[in-house]
Design an enzyme around this catalytic site. Structure first.
Site, short mmCIF file in Angstrom:
data_model
loop_
_atom_site.label_atom_id
_atom_site.label_comp_id
_atom_site.label_asym_id
_atom_site.label_seq_id
_atom_site.Cartn_x
_atom_site.Cartn_y
_atom_site.Cartn_z
N LYS A 150 0.58 -1.54 0.33
CA LYS A 150 0.10 0.00 0.30
C LYS A 150 1.11 1.34 0.40
CE LYS A 150 -4.29 -1.63 2.23
NZ LYS A 150 -4.80 -1.79 3.18
N ASP A 208 -10.07 3.43 1.76
CA ASP A 208 -10.40 3.00 3.64
C ASP A 208 -10.98 3.98 3.91
OD1 ASP A 208 -9.19 0.07 3.10
OD2 ASP A 208 -7.51 0.87 3.30
P1 NDP Z 1 -1.08 -2.85 10.74
O1 NDP Z 1 0.47 -3.58 10.46
O2 NDP Z 1 -0.68 -1.33 9.06
O3 NDP Z 1 -1.04 -2.11 11.95
C1 NDP Z 1 -1.83 -3.13 12.95
C2 NDP Z 1 -0.96 -2.54 14.19
O4 NDP Z 1 -2.02 -2.87 15.10
C3 NDP Z 1 -0.09 -1.82 14.90
O5 NDP Z 1 -0.64 -0.51 15.21
C4 NDP Z 1 0.75 -2.62 15.54
O6 NDP Z 1 0.91 -1.65 17.00
C5 NDP Z 1 -1.14 -2.93 16.17
N1 NDP Z 1 -0.74 -4.32 16.64
C6 NDP Z 1 -0.48 -5.73 16.10
N2 NDP Z 1 -0.42 -6.72 17.34
C7 NDP Z 1 -0.15 -5.75 18.54
C8 NDP Z 1 -0.29 -6.17 19.63
N3 NDP Z 1 -0.09 -7.74 20.08
N4 NDP Z 1 -0.23 -6.06 20.62
C9 NDP Z 1 -1.19 -4.72 20.57
N5 NDP Z 1 -0.31 -4.08 19.19
C10 NDP Z 1 -0.56 -4.47 18.03
O7 NDP Z 1 -1.67 -3.20 9.88
P2 NDP Z 1 -4.05 -2.23 9.51
O8 NDP Z 1 -3.72 -1.60 9.53
O9 NDP Z 1 -3.54 -3.02 7.74
O10 NDP Z 1 -4.60 -3.48 9.85
C11 NDP Z 1 -4.62 -3.52 11.56
C12 NDP Z 1 -6.58 -4.38 11.53
O11 NDP Z 1 -7.37 -3.97 10.55
C13 NDP Z 1 -6.26 -6.07 10.73
O12 NDP Z 1 -6.64 -6.79 11.64
C14 NDP Z 1 -7.16 -5.47 9.50
O13 NDP Z 1 -7.47 -7.39 9.26
C15 NDP Z 1 -8.39 -5.13 10.21
N6 NDP Z 1 -8.46 -3.94 8.70
C16 NDP Z 1 -9.89 -4.00 8.48
C17 NDP Z 1 -10.03 -3.41 7.24
C18 NDP Z 1 -11.37 -3.12 6.37
O14 NDP Z 1 -12.18 -3.13 5.87
N7 NDP Z 1 -13.00 -3.81 7.72
C19 NDP Z 1 -8.99 -2.59 6.01
C20 NDP Z 1 -7.84 -3.01 6.95
C21 NDP Z 1 -7.39 -3.22 7.82
P3 NDP Z 1 2.53 -1.15 17.17
O15 NDP Z 1 2.66 0.05 15.94
O16 NDP Z 1 3.39 -1.09 18.37
O17 NDP Z 1 2.89 -2.26 15.90
#
Ligand code: NDP
Length: 286
Positions: free
Chosen positions: A71, A107
């Site tokens: 992306k 999005d």
């Molecule tokens: P990214 O990888 O860009 O971001 C992930 C986020 O989750 C970060 O803020 C990360 O924190 C946090 N995170 C991950 N694991 C943990 C953990 N164990 N404890 C605390 N924080 C955690 O992912 P996306 O933003 O692309 O996607 C995030 C979610 O949204 C996914 O589940 C995805 O499936 C969903 N999604 C749904 C969409 C929809 O249309 N419904 C569209 C896009 C995404 P840190 O910065 O500290 O690593």
């Protein structure tokens, strides 16, 4: 679906893409409207992204969705960006016009329309956004554009939340934005100041036992949106139901971001209910 020599090709690039529900969703829409398009998955290894992007106009592909991990990396190959994609710094939709790639990000629109559908308009709300990744950026920028009163960004890695705040400040200097962590006391304090909580982390993805917010912090006055749609009811949404608040899962956002992309590619009004049914059926078979 009948594919002929005239069929226009739309697709999704990602790595992996085998889990994507977008092919099912868009092909159902094309079929329903008898549009001569087909939607196919392209699993593109990050090492091959440049060659893949270069080939898109040559292959006469009409449009694409872009998903993880491309992306942000596609930005450098796109000649024109929508204002939203520019702000967010990521593209989830490409349209090929006169051999040129134009990048969009749908999005945020998907998020806002999903909330609207759930009877919760984002304007004038006070939002707690948990997470600072790609989806958090889209949610935050679109919500800011829609006129929210406050955004609190809570993230495990605080530095990423600060980066997002700084970028939002550039575009929305008068918007009140705070940053915090995701510890119990930090979330408790943040929740006292908001009316809407959005989970954009992957906590709870594919798991029914993990929630980004402890159940006892959730109260009736909140609207809770979880971007996750698999499982259908995450622990966060179970707690929300038990507390008697209004809530929705991420399926609506998936459908509405897809609907917006569909509109961009075809210029045709998307059959949202057909798309939703296709996705719901696919999710129930996961
Ligand atoms: P990214 O990888 O860009 O971001 C992930 C986020 O989750 C970060 O803020 C990360 O924190 C946090 N995170 C991950 N694991 C943990 C953990 N164990 N404890 C605390 N924080 C955690 O992912 P996306 O933003 O692309 O996607 C995030 C979610 O949204 C996914 O589940 C995805 O499936 C969903 N999604 C749904 C969409 C929809 O249309 N419904 C569209 C896009 C995404 P840190 O910065 O500290 O690593």
């Amino acid at each position: 679906m009948k594919i002929t020599g005239k069929t226009k090709v739309i697709g999704i690039i990602g790595w992996p893409v085998s889990h994507s529900l977008s092919p099912v969703m868009h092909n159902a829409a094309f079929e329903f409207l008898s549009l001569d398009y087909c939607y196919v998955p392209f699993a593109i290894n990050p090492d091959h992204l440049k060659e893949a992007i270069k080939a898109i106009p040559a292959l006469n592909i009409t449009g694409l969705n872009v998903t993880v991990p491309h992306k942000e990396n596609v930005l450098k190959y796109v000649v024109e960006l929508s204002e939203e994609a520019k702000m967010i710094g990521a593209v989830n939709t490409l349209k090929i016009s006169n051999n040129r790639l134009v990048g969009y990000n749908t999005d945020g629109t998907g998020f806002v329309n999903a909330l609207k559908e759930a009877g919760h308009l984002v304007a004038n709300k006070r939002l707690l956004i948990i997470g600072s990744g790609g989806s958090a950026k889209a949610v935050a920028f679109k919500s800011a554009s829609e006129g929210v009163n406050l955004i609190i960004i809570a993230n495990r890695t605080i530095s990423k939340a600060i980066l997002l705040k700084n970028k939002l400040d550039e575009y929305f200097p008068s918007l009140k934005i705070e940053v915090t962590g995701i510890g119990y006391d930090e979330l408790k304090c943040a929740i006292e100041k908001v009316d809407t909580v959005v989970n954009t982390t992957s906590i709870g993805l594919g798991r029914e036992d993990l929630s980004p917010v402890p159940g006892e912090l959730i109260h009736k006055g909140l609207f809770i949106y979880d971007l996750i749609y698999n499982p259908h009811e995450t622990a966060l949404l179970r707690y929300s139901k038990a507390a008697g608040c209004r809530y929705a899962n991420g399926l609506g956002m998936l459908v509405h971001q897809g609907a917006e992309s569909f509109r961009i590619w075809t210029g045709v009004e998307p059959p949202v209910e057909v798309m939703r049914q296709a996705v719901e059926k696919a999710v129930s078979n996961l």
